[in-house]
Design a protein around this motif. Structure first.
Motif, PDB file in Angstrom:
ATOM      1  N   PHE A 120      60.135  79.577  90.373  1.00 38.32           N
ATOM      2  CA  PHE A 120      59.126  79.338  91.396  1.00 38.32           C
ATOM      3  C   PHE A 120      57.750  79.331  90.742  1.00 38.32           C
ATOM      4  O   PHE A 120      57.398  80.254  90.004  1.00 38.32           O
ATOM      5  N   GLU A 121      57.009  78.276  91.017  1.00 38.78           N
ATOM      6  CA  GLU A 121      55.654  78.155  90.471  1.00 38.78           C
ATOM      7  C   GLU A 121      54.651  78.729  91.459  1.00 38.78           C
ATOM      8  O   GLU A 121      54.654  78.385  92.638  1.00 38.78           O
ATOM      9  N   VAL A 122      53.796  79.614  90.971  1.00 39.90           N
ATOM     10  CA  VAL A 122      52.714  80.192  91.775  1.00 39.90           C
ATOM     11  C   VAL A 122      51.408  79.637  91.232  1.00 39.90           C
ATOM     12  O   VAL A 122      51.134  79.752  90.031  1.00 39.90           O
ATOM     13  N   SER A 123      50.604  79.040  92.083  1.00 35.75           N
ATOM     14  CA  SER A 123      49.381  78.401  91.606  1.00 35.75           C
ATOM     15  C   SER A 123      48.180  78.715  92.487  1.00 35.75           C
ATOM     16  O   SER A 123      48.300  78.887  93.704  1.00 35.75           O
ATOM     17  N   ARG A 124      47.033  78.819  91.845  1.00 34.50           N
ATOM     18  CA  ARG A 124      45.773  78.922  92.566  1.00 34.50           C
ATOM     19  C   ARG A 124      45.495  77.585  93.243  1.00 34.50           C
ATOM     20  O   ARG A 124      45.945  76.538  92.767  1.00 34.50           O
ATOM     21  N   VAL A 125      44.743  77.621  94.340  1.00 32.98           N
ATOM     22  CA  VAL A 125      44.424  76.407  95.091  1.00 32.98           C
ATOM     23  C   VAL A 125      42.909  76.249  95.133  1.00 32.98           C
ATOM     24  O   VAL A 125      42.203  77.135  95.636  1.00 32.98           O
ATOM     25  N   ASN A 126      42.428  75.143  94.584  1.00 34.71           N
ATOM     26  CA  ASN A 126      40.990  74.901  94.569  1.00 34.71           C
ATOM     27  C   ASN A 126      40.408  74.954  95.973  1.00 34.71           C
ATOM     28  O   ASN A 126      40.908  74.304  96.895  1.00 34.71           O
ATOM     29  N   GLY A 127      39.347  75.722  96.125  1.00 32.22           N
ATOM     30  CA  GLY A 127      38.681  75.806  97.409  1.00 32.22           C
ATOM     31  C   GLY A 127      39.359  76.698  98.424  1.00 32.22           C
ATOM     32  O   GLY A 127      38.868  76.859  99.543  1.00 32.22           O
ATOM     33  N   VAL A 128      40.504  77.266  98.061  1.00 31.02           N
ATOM     34  CA  VAL A 128      41.252  78.116  98.983  1.00 31.02           C
ATOM     35  C   VAL A 128      41.420  79.528  98.412  1.00 31.02           C
ATOM     36  O   VAL A 128      41.067  80.511  99.056  1.00 31.02           O
ATOM     37  N   THR A 129      41.979  79.631  97.203  1.00 34.81           N
ATOM     38  CA  THR A 129      42.123  80.935  96.563  1.00 34.81           C
ATOM     39  C   THR A 129      40.741  81.520  96.317  1.00 34.81           C
ATOM     40  O   THR A 129      39.799  80.804  95.977  1.00 34.81           O
ATOM     41  N   GLY A 130      40.607  82.819  96.494  1.00 35.29           N
ATOM     42  CA  GLY A 130      39.322  83.477  96.289  1.00 35.29           C
ATOM     43  C   GLY A 130      38.842  83.363  94.850  1.00 35.29           C
ATOM     44  O   GLY A 130      39.586  82.961  93.951  1.00 35.29           O
ATOM     45  N   PRO A 131      37.585  83.718  94.579  1.00 32.56           N
ATOM     46  CA  PRO A 131      37.039  83.663  93.218  1.00 32.56           C
ATOM     47  C   PRO A 131      37.893  84.484  92.255  1.00 32.56           C
ATOM     48  O   PRO A 131      38.515  85.480  92.649  1.00 32.56           O
ATOM     49  N   ARG A 132      37.914  84.073  91.006  1.00 33.67           N
ATOM     50  CA  ARG A 132      38.687  84.804  90.010  1.00 33.67           C
ATOM     51  C   ARG A 132      38.146  86.219  89.861  1.00 33.67           C
ATOM     52  O   ARG A 132      36.935  86.443  89.852  1.00 33.67           O
TER      53      ARG A 132
END
Length: 285
Positions: A120-132
């Motif tokens: 299963f791939e877990v990925s950040r989403v541009n404009g959705v996931t909070g700041p790093r």
């Protein structure tokens, strides 16, 4: 990948908005504060639920794709998810790549007839996931936008995924950040991996190569640029995944399967043996 049409702020949960509840200000004030805290989380959960229903399920081209991808809220995996003694992953909640997923992904495996290892791939989403997340002094942000791993179980609540600590650090996530998770079947088999121990003490273990081979069995796949942990005789060791090669041609790849693969593992100079001035350069290689 499907793009969100919901305002990014709806997906971002801010812990600072969670106010302490105290009866010192009166019962009504305490009830009001509790309601406000619950409402902030409910807004996030509803946004994720709506996206999954409207943008994934409703637009899916078939029954399998309707359950193979989800937008989920992240929480840290802890010892409550440790399988019973006798089960292979017992005692390896934080020293493996297994995550707790909603039951929809078990349905996805059945519908797609996916072969093991299930990844299963877990990925950040541009404009959705909070700041790093900002890392403390002495720790480096791996800068990864996606990782891959297996499942420890499929009993996570709907719209949530529980990740081991190293995965959250690899993606610079905080609890209740929002990510995309999907069942993938395109990760190539690995043929070789180069690992950089953080501590040269690991290399002093007489049978360290055998320890490595044993502990790698708890990882279904590896991601270049990530830092993975192993435990040995009560001590935790960390290793940077510096290089990955696929089978059969030995091509450099960002991720590769290691489960059920004949993979050659090589250690390179330990991190604590690299002069501080060169560490930053090495980490960017």
């Amino acid at each position: 990948m499907i793009q969100t049409v919901t305002a990014a702020s709806t997906y971002q949960f801010h812990p600072s908005t969670q106010k302490p509840i105290s009866l010192k200000s009166g019962l009504l004030k305490a009830i009001s504060t509790k309601w406000q805290n619950a409402n902030s989380l409910a807004v996030l959960e509803q946004a994720v639920e709506d996206y999954n229903a409207e943008e994934i399920v409703a637009s899916a081209i078939d029954a399998a794709s309707a359950v193979s991808y989800r937008r989920l809220i992240v929480l840290p995996l802890d010892e409550r998810f440790d399988p019973p003694a006798g089960v292979f992953s017992h005692g390896h909640v934080q020293t493996g790549d297994k995550m707790s997923l909603p039951r929809e992904f078990w349905t996805a495996i059945q519908r797609t007839k996916a072969e093991v290892p299930w990844l299963f791939e877990v990925s950040r989403v541009n404009g959705v996931t909070g700041p790093r997340v900002v890392f403390p002094t002495g720790m480096e942000d791996p800068g990864l936008d996606r990782v891959v791993g297996g499942a420890i179980d499929f009993r996570s609540p709907s719209n949530y995924v529980f990740l081991p600590k190293w995965m959250m650090q690899a993606l610079a996530l905080k609890p209740r950040d929002v990510v995309d998770v999907k069942l993938i079947q395109t990760v190539p088999a690995g043929s070789a991996v180069k690992l950089r121990p953080h501590s040269s003490e690991f290399l002093k273990i007489a049978n360290h190569q055998a320890v490595l081979e044993t502990e790698l069995k708890h990882y279904s796949a590896l991601v270049r640029g990530s830092t993975i942990p192993f435990d040995y005789i009560g001590k935790r060791y960390y290793f940077d995944v510096v290089d990955l090669r696929s089978a059969p041609r030995g091509e450099k790849v960002p991720m590769a399967k290691v489960q059920d693969c004949d993979i050659a593992a090589e250690f390179i100079r330990a991190k604590d043996q690299i002069p501080k001035k060169k560490r930053k350069e090495k980490s960017q290689d």
